[in-house]
Design a protein around this motif. Structure first.
Motif, PDB file in Angstrom:
ATOM      1  N   TYR A 367      64.181 -62.803 -36.985  1.00 43.76           N
ATOM      2  CA  TYR A 367      64.775 -63.645 -35.932  1.00 43.76           C
ATOM      3  C   TYR A 367      64.386 -63.182 -34.541  1.00 43.76           C
ATOM      4  O   TYR A 367      64.172 -63.994 -33.628  1.00 43.76           O
ATOM      5  CB  TYR A 367      66.295 -63.628 -36.109  1.00 43.76           C
ATOM      6  N   MET A 368      64.271 -61.858 -34.338  1.00 40.57           N
ATOM      7  CA  MET A 368      64.049 -61.311 -33.011  1.00 40.57           C
ATOM      8  C   MET A 368      62.709 -61.721 -32.419  1.00 40.57           C
ATOM      9  O   MET A 368      62.558 -61.770 -31.190  1.00 40.57           O
ATOM     10  CB  MET A 368      64.153 -59.788 -33.034  1.00 40.57           C
ATOM     11  N   ILE A 369      61.717 -62.032 -33.262  1.00 41.51           N
ATOM     12  CA  ILE A 369      60.427 -62.477 -32.723  1.00 41.51           C
ATOM     13  C   ILE A 369      60.620 -63.786 -31.956  1.00 41.51           C
ATOM     14  O   ILE A 369      60.200 -63.931 -30.807  1.00 41.51           O
ATOM     15  CB  ILE A 369      59.401 -62.656 -33.859  1.00 41.51           C
ATOM     16  N   GLY A 370      61.276 -64.745 -32.614  1.00 36.69           N
ATOM     17  CA  GLY A 370      61.542 -66.016 -31.951  1.00 36.69           C
ATOM     18  C   GLY A 370      62.469 -65.863 -30.761  1.00 36.69           C
ATOM     19  O   GLY A 370      62.269 -66.513 -29.723  1.00 36.69           O
ATOM     20  N   ARG A 371      63.468 -65.008 -30.887  1.00 33.77           N
ATOM     21  CA  ARG A 371      64.435 -64.826 -29.799  1.00 33.77           C
ATOM     22  C   ARG A 371      63.749 -64.287 -28.547  1.00 33.77           C
ATOM     23  O   ARG A 371      64.005 -64.761 -27.426  1.00 33.77           O
ATOM     24  CB  ARG A 371      65.547 -63.891 -30.257  1.00 33.77           C
ATOM     25  N   LYS A 432      61.683 -72.807 -32.977  1.00 35.72           N
ATOM     26  CA  LYS A 432      61.385 -73.376 -31.663  1.00 35.72           C
ATOM     27  C   LYS A 432      60.041 -72.952 -31.100  1.00 35.72           C
ATOM     28  O   LYS A 432      59.535 -73.567 -30.156  1.00 35.72           O
ATOM     29  CB  LYS A 432      62.468 -72.973 -30.654  1.00 35.72           C
ATOM     30  N   ILE A 433      59.430 -71.895 -31.628  1.00 34.82           N
ATOM     31  CA  ILE A 433      58.243 -71.310 -31.003  1.00 34.82           C
ATOM     32  C   ILE A 433      57.121 -72.328 -30.774  1.00 34.82           C
ATOM     33  O   ILE A 433      56.586 -72.425 -29.654  1.00 34.82           O
ATOM     34  CB  ILE A 433      57.740 -70.097 -31.809  1.00 34.82           C
ATOM     35  N   PRO A 434      56.696 -73.109 -31.777  1.00 34.99           N
ATOM     36  CA  PRO A 434      55.601 -74.058 -31.513  1.00 34.99           C
ATOM     37  C   PRO A 434      55.931 -75.065 -30.414  1.00 34.99           C
ATOM     38  O   PRO A 434      55.088 -75.373 -29.559  1.00 34.99           O
ATOM     39  CB  PRO A 434      55.409 -74.752 -32.872  1.00 34.99           C
ATOM     40  N   TRP A 435      57.148 -75.574 -30.421  1.00 33.66           N
ATOM     41  CA  TRP A 435      57.584 -76.547 -29.423  1.00 33.66           C
ATOM     42  C   TRP A 435      57.595 -75.922 -28.024  1.00 33.66           C
ATOM     43  O   TRP A 435      57.155 -76.537 -27.047  1.00 33.66           O
ATOM     44  CB  TRP A 435      58.970 -77.062 -29.797  1.00 33.66           C
TER      45      TRP A 435
END
Length: 452
Positions: A367-371, A432-435
């Motif tokens: 999770y922390m990568i995206g956060r 959410k990362i790609p968006w």
């Protein structure tokens, strides 16, 4: 741009470090209060730790609202400071105080007079509700002061006094932790007060913090709160402030209520799940300190350049901050995985709660990568140019449209295992990362939003 170019730019790195390090330290010290509460109250009883963790979700909601106001100070303040318009800085500060006082008064009244009703939002266990209400009632006075202090600290950060802001916040936190130990366990002849002691320590620390802020603000080159600016109403500035702050408030509400819902869902899965989630939340908040600091520092740095009219340099700084966000995300993953033995060995947990805790840490590491990426890019880069509406859309889709329904249905309809439900609460940031990266490439955030 590659990683080598990022680390070779000494001007950017020096500026960012000067801003981000004090803010990171400030965030870390604030998170340490929650960690200290969890560890100390965990030594008292598992239910005391879980109840206070649930009770402080009220403060989490308040901080979310205050955070939107502080973000308005950061967005407009950074650009006007880059433009060297010091008169507007004082007006922005006064406006933020007005709004923060209204929010703080509402939370004080709720926690002081109806704490049991507030606790029922997060737990149904009678003992957890009773302990949490006792904490809220005693801590309510701190909620009255927090908003004013946060505005002082915010204006310091954007006016090249980030280090003083960190000193004040860190000093208050250290005092809070020391007083926690004194009042919770009854050191130096003081009666042991348990959860009431934790609340009393918080109140005293907030009083000292506010006094320190006020005294510091009258030093040379600081921006003080002036009565004439409090009584003045600038309609244009008011509209600008809320034009950029309302989307932040909307995103904070979506994010904060969603996160509070996650906590409520985990709290209704039993004391073991609530206790494990409380510990995981503390570790998550500690790990987010660095990415929050980078986001705030990068936002101020980029905002200064955009406000000064240096759009190309602001854009280049945004690119560097984005690369740094991915690096921090990877580092956070490694740190969380390596901390599992240390954290689990420090607390008195049941066997089931310990099993949940280990599983939550593994999920949290991904999770922390995206956060980290989403925090730096959305809250730092996008916000620096007033591009604050995107976060509302992304949260509405990813959190409220996907993650929260999955967690709710998994917990109450499909009765999925606790760790699967927890994983559902972590879907949104990674998804959410790609968006986020697609929107970043549109460069809508590269603009000067100051007025002549």
């Amino acid at each position: 741009m590659n990683v080598k170019e990022l680390f070779s730019d000494q001007v950017f790195n020096r500026k960012l470090l000067r801003l981000a390090f004090p803010i990171t330290l400030q965030n870390l010290m604030l998170a340490l209060v929650a960690a200290a509460d969890a560890i100390m109250l965990g030594r008292v009883s598992q239910n005391a730790m879980a109840a206070v963790s649930l009770a402080t979700q009220i403060q989490f909601v308040q901080n979310m609202l205050l955070g939107a106001i502080v973000s308005g100070v950061g967005i407009l303040g950074a650009q006007y400071w880059g433009k060297r318009d010091f008169g507007k800085m004082g007006e922005i500060f006064s406006l933020s105080i007005h709004e923060a006082v209204l929010v703080s008064a509402a939370f004080f009244l709720g926690c002081r007079f109806v704490p049991e009703k507030l606790m029922l939002l997060f737990a149904h266990d009678p003992e957890l509700v009773e302990i949490g209400a006792e904490y809220l009632r005693a801590a309510s006075w701190s909620y009255l002061l927090t908003g004013i202090s946060q505005c002082y600290l915010a204006i310091m950060r954007v006016s090249e006094h980030a280090s003083r802001s960190a000193w004040i916040s860190s000093g208050a936190v250290i005092l809070n932790i020391v007083l926690n130990a004194v009042f919770i366990f009854g050191w130096f002849g003081v009666p042991a007060m348990g959860v009431r002691g934790a609340a009393l320590a918080t109140v005293i620390a907030r009083v000292i913090e506010l006094v320190w802020c006020i005294v510091s603000s009258y030093e040379k080159s600081f921006i003080p709160l002036r009565i004439r600016e409090l009584l003045r109403f600038n309609a244009v500035l008011f509209r600008d402030f809320w034009h950029y702050t309302l989307p932040v408030l909307g995103s904070f509400l979506l994010w904060g209520i969603g996160f509070t819902s996650y906590t409520a869902i985990m709290g209704h899965l039993g004391p073991d799940a609530a206790a494990a989630n409380a510990v995981a939340a503390v570790v998550r908040d500690l790990m987010c300190c660095l990415c929050n600091g980078i986001a705030a520092g990068a936002g101020i740095l980029i905002g200064n350049e955009l406000g000064a009219g240096n759009l190309s340099l602001g854009k280049a700084y945004g690119q560097k901050a984005m690369i740094l966000a991915f690096l921090i995300g990877g580092l956070s993953t490694l740190v969380i995985l390596s901390s599992i033995p240390l954290v689990s060995g420090c607390l008195e947990l049941t066997e089931q709660a310990h099993h949940y805790l280990v599983g939550m840490f593994v999920i949290l590491s991904v999770y922390m990568i995206g956060r980290c990426v989403c925090t730096v890019v959305i809250n730092g880069i996008f916000a620096s140019g007033g591009d604050t509406l995107f976060d509302v859309y992304s949260l509405a889709v990813c959190m409220w449209g996907i993650a929260l329904p999955c967690a709710f249905l998994g917990a109450f309809f499909f009765h999925l295992p606790v760790l699967v439900v927890y994983a559902c609460t972590c879907l949104d940031e990674v998804g959410k990362i790609p968006w986020v990266m697609l929107h970043y490439r549109k460069y809508k955030w590269v603009r000067n939003i100051t007025r002549n």
